[in-house]
Design a protein around this motif. Structure first.
Motif, PDB file in Angstrom:
ATOM      1  N   THR A 132       0.839  -1.192   0.000  1.00 21.45           N
ATOM      2  CA  THR A 132       0.000   0.000   0.000  1.00 21.45           C
ATOM      3  C   THR A 132       0.876   1.245   0.000  1.00 21.45           C
ATOM      4  N   VAL A 133       0.491   2.219  -0.817  1.00 18.59           N
ATOM      5  CA  VAL A 133       1.176   3.506  -0.877  1.00 18.59           C
ATOM      6  C   VAL A 133       0.212   4.584  -0.396  1.00 18.59           C
TER       7      VAL A 133
ATOM      8  N   ALA B 151      -4.700   9.532  -0.085  1.00 18.73           N
ATOM      9  CA  ALA B 151      -5.145   8.277  -0.705  1.00 18.73           C
ATOM     10  C   ALA B 151      -4.306   7.107  -0.208  1.00 18.73           C
ATOM     11  N   ARG B 152      -4.946   5.958  -0.078  1.00 19.02           N
ATOM     12  CA  ARG B 152      -4.258   4.687   0.203  1.00 19.02           C
ATOM     13  C   ARG B 152      -4.409   3.826  -1.042  1.00 19.02           C
ATOM     14  N   LEU B 153      -3.307   3.608  -1.741  1.00 15.75           N
ATOM     15  CA  LEU B 153      -3.315   2.958  -3.042  1.00 15.75           C
ATOM     16  C   LEU B 153      -2.774   1.533  -2.933  1.00 15.75           C
ATOM     17  N   SER B 154      -3.539   0.583  -3.455  1.00 14.71           N
ATOM     18  CA  SER B 154      -3.108  -0.816  -3.458  1.00 14.71           C
ATOM     19  C   SER B 154      -2.294  -1.088  -4.717  1.00 14.71           C
ATOM     20  N   VAL B 155      -1.076  -1.605  -4.522  1.00 18.90           N
ATOM     21  CA  VAL B 155      -0.136  -1.814  -5.609  1.00 18.90           C
ATOM     22  C   VAL B 155       0.185  -3.305  -5.714  1.00 18.90           C
TER      23      VAL B 155
ATOM     24  N   ALA C  93       1.097  -2.876 -11.364  1.00 18.13           N
ATOM     25  CA  ALA C  93      -0.247  -2.319 -11.551  1.00 18.13           C
ATOM     26  C   ALA C  93      -0.747  -1.820 -10.209  1.00 18.13           C
ATOM     27  N   TYR C  94      -1.737  -0.934 -10.245  1.00 20.08           N
ATOM     28  CA  TYR C  94      -2.327  -0.466  -8.988  1.00 20.08           C
ATOM     29  C   TYR C  94      -3.765  -0.058  -9.231  1.00 20.08           C
ATOM     30  N   ASP C  95      -4.528  -0.033  -8.136  1.00 20.73           N
ATOM     31  CA  ASP C  95      -5.890   0.484  -8.180  1.00 20.73           C
ATOM     32  C   ASP C  95      -5.824   1.990  -7.934  1.00 20.73           C
ATOM     33  N   THR C  96      -6.325   2.778  -8.880  1.00 14.69           N
ATOM     34  CA  THR C  96      -6.259   4.226  -8.734  1.00 14.69           C
ATOM     35  C   THR C  96      -7.244   4.697  -7.655  1.00 14.69           C
ATOM     36  N   ARG C  97      -7.211   5.987  -7.381  1.00 22.23           N
ATOM     37  CA  ARG C  97      -7.982   6.558  -6.272  1.00 22.23           C
ATOM     38  C   ARG C  97      -9.435   6.069  -6.232  1.00 22.23           C
ATOM     39  N   ASN C  98      -9.776   5.420  -5.115  1.00 21.24           N
ATOM     40  CA  ASN C  98     -11.145   4.984  -4.834  1.00 21.24           C
ATOM     41  C   ASN C  98     -11.650   3.903  -5.778  1.00 21.24           C
TER      42      ASN C  98
ATOM     43  N   VAL D 217      -1.859  12.193 -11.077  1.00 15.92           N
ATOM     44  CA  VAL D 217      -0.497  12.070 -11.598  1.00 15.92           C
ATOM     45  C   VAL D 217       0.498  11.923 -10.453  1.00 15.92           C
ATOM     46  N   SER D 218       0.268  12.651  -9.360  1.00 17.87           N
ATOM     47  CA  SER D 218       1.120  12.509  -8.184  1.00 17.87           C
ATOM     48  C   SER D 218       1.074  11.078  -7.657  1.00 17.87           C
ATOM     49  N   ASP D 219      -0.115  10.465  -7.658  1.00 14.25           N
ATOM     50  CA  ASP D 219      -0.240   9.059  -7.262  1.00 14.25           C
ATOM     51  C   ASP D 219       0.616   8.166  -8.149  1.00 14.25           C
ATOM     52  N   LEU D 220       0.530   8.392  -9.448  1.00 15.48           N
ATOM     53  CA  LEU D 220       1.270   7.569 -10.408  1.00 15.48           C
ATOM     54  C   LEU D 220       2.761   7.594 -10.096  1.00 15.48           C
TER      55      LEU D 220
END
Length: 295
Positions: free
Chosen positions: A8-9, A14-18, A61-66, A89-92
């Protein structure tokens, strides 16, 4: 396909699953592919692509915001603020940093492609991307300039009107309540087509409406200043039967991209998922040791 590694990032609320698949070592000669999904999907839309590429690539790969397993901290003052394109883009870039991934081949579909265009125009792009493959997702600034060109030329009025009709769903998504109700009805049907869980498809569709409400109406404002010239090699895959996007949206891209290749394919918006074997063959022309000459 089970991921080799999952983490997780946390970035800007945001909490992003990678997820990482394939040749995780990323050693010399191992190409790294970075997949960014669109709406109303999560990273599982790339399932068949990941299974194919994992044999000879490192795949991130990751799930983007929400979307999917990722979540965003709600803001009561401005609930749409967390979904603005600069934050996406910051998430990316945050995901890439967490994966210690540089010199990657970026692949974006739908809203993932919209984010990809913004990412390769960003000042942080230097040395990060070896290539960008775009499927069914235009650069928002280019989209505005394309429409403006259609308005200036009577010969292109019908072309612009046709794309406007294709985009009527964007106006519908701005309405309160009704789009959410429609997703409650259509979510199971979409899940059956995409091969995803009903609850996941429905919730992705509902939560992802914020992307359209936060970004589309002011896309012209972001596009008024001509953006930096793109020096990352770009491959635009154009599904000829996409009901949402005209194949002619690539017009004018050669004025903005130094190294551009386009491939027309016989398919619809989700051609990538429905014809993953063909897509992976196209992608390997870019990620392999010998790239085909530009067409």
């Amino acid at each position: 396909m089970r991921a080799n590694r999952q983490w997780t990032v946390e970035n800007d609320g945001a909490r992003l699953s990678v997820f990482e698949y394939g040749l995780s070592s990323g050693g010399p000669g191992t190409p790294t592919v970075f997949l960014v999904h669109g709406y109303p999907d999560d990273h599982t839309v790339f399932g068949s692509v990941i299974e194919d590429l994992a044999a000879d690539h490192r795949v991130i790969a990751y799930d983007t915001r929400n979307a999917g397993a990722s979540r965003v901290q709600a803001q009561t003052a401005n609930p749409l603020a967390p979904y603005r394109l600069p934050l996406l883009v910051s998430d990316l870039y945050a995901v890439l940093a967490s994966a210690e991934a540089r010199s990657v081949h970026l692949v974006g579909h739908d809203w993932g492609s919209v984010q990809g265009w913004a990412a390769v125009r960003d000042a942080r792009a230097g040395g990060v991307f070896l290539s960008f493959t775009s499927i069914s997702g235009p650069d928002l600034g280019h989209l505005r300039r394309w429409f403006a060109g259609c308005l200036r030329s009577p010969r292109r009025w019908l072309l612009g009107a046709g794309q406007a009709l294709r985009s009527t769903y964007v106006a519908f998504f701005q309405l309160p309540v009704l789009p959410e109700l429609l997703w409650r009805l259509l979510g199971p049907r979409y899940a059956g087509r995409a091969g995803t869980g009903t609850d996941t498809a429905t919730e992705n569709g509902i939560r992802g409406l914020a992307l359209y409400r936060a970004n589309l109406l002011d896309s012209g404002r972001a596009g008024r200043r001509f953006p930096p010239f793109i020096d990352v090699p770009v491959h635009v895959v154009v599904p000829l039967h996409d009901p949402f996007l005209s194949p002619r949206l690539t017009d004018g891209l050669r004025d903005e991209v130094q190294d551009l290749r386009t491939s027309a394919v016989d398919g619809g918006h989700w051609w990538l998922a429905e014809n993953s074997e063909m897509f992976c063959r196209l992608l390997r022309q870019t990620t392999g040791p010998h790239r085909e000459a530009d067409r």
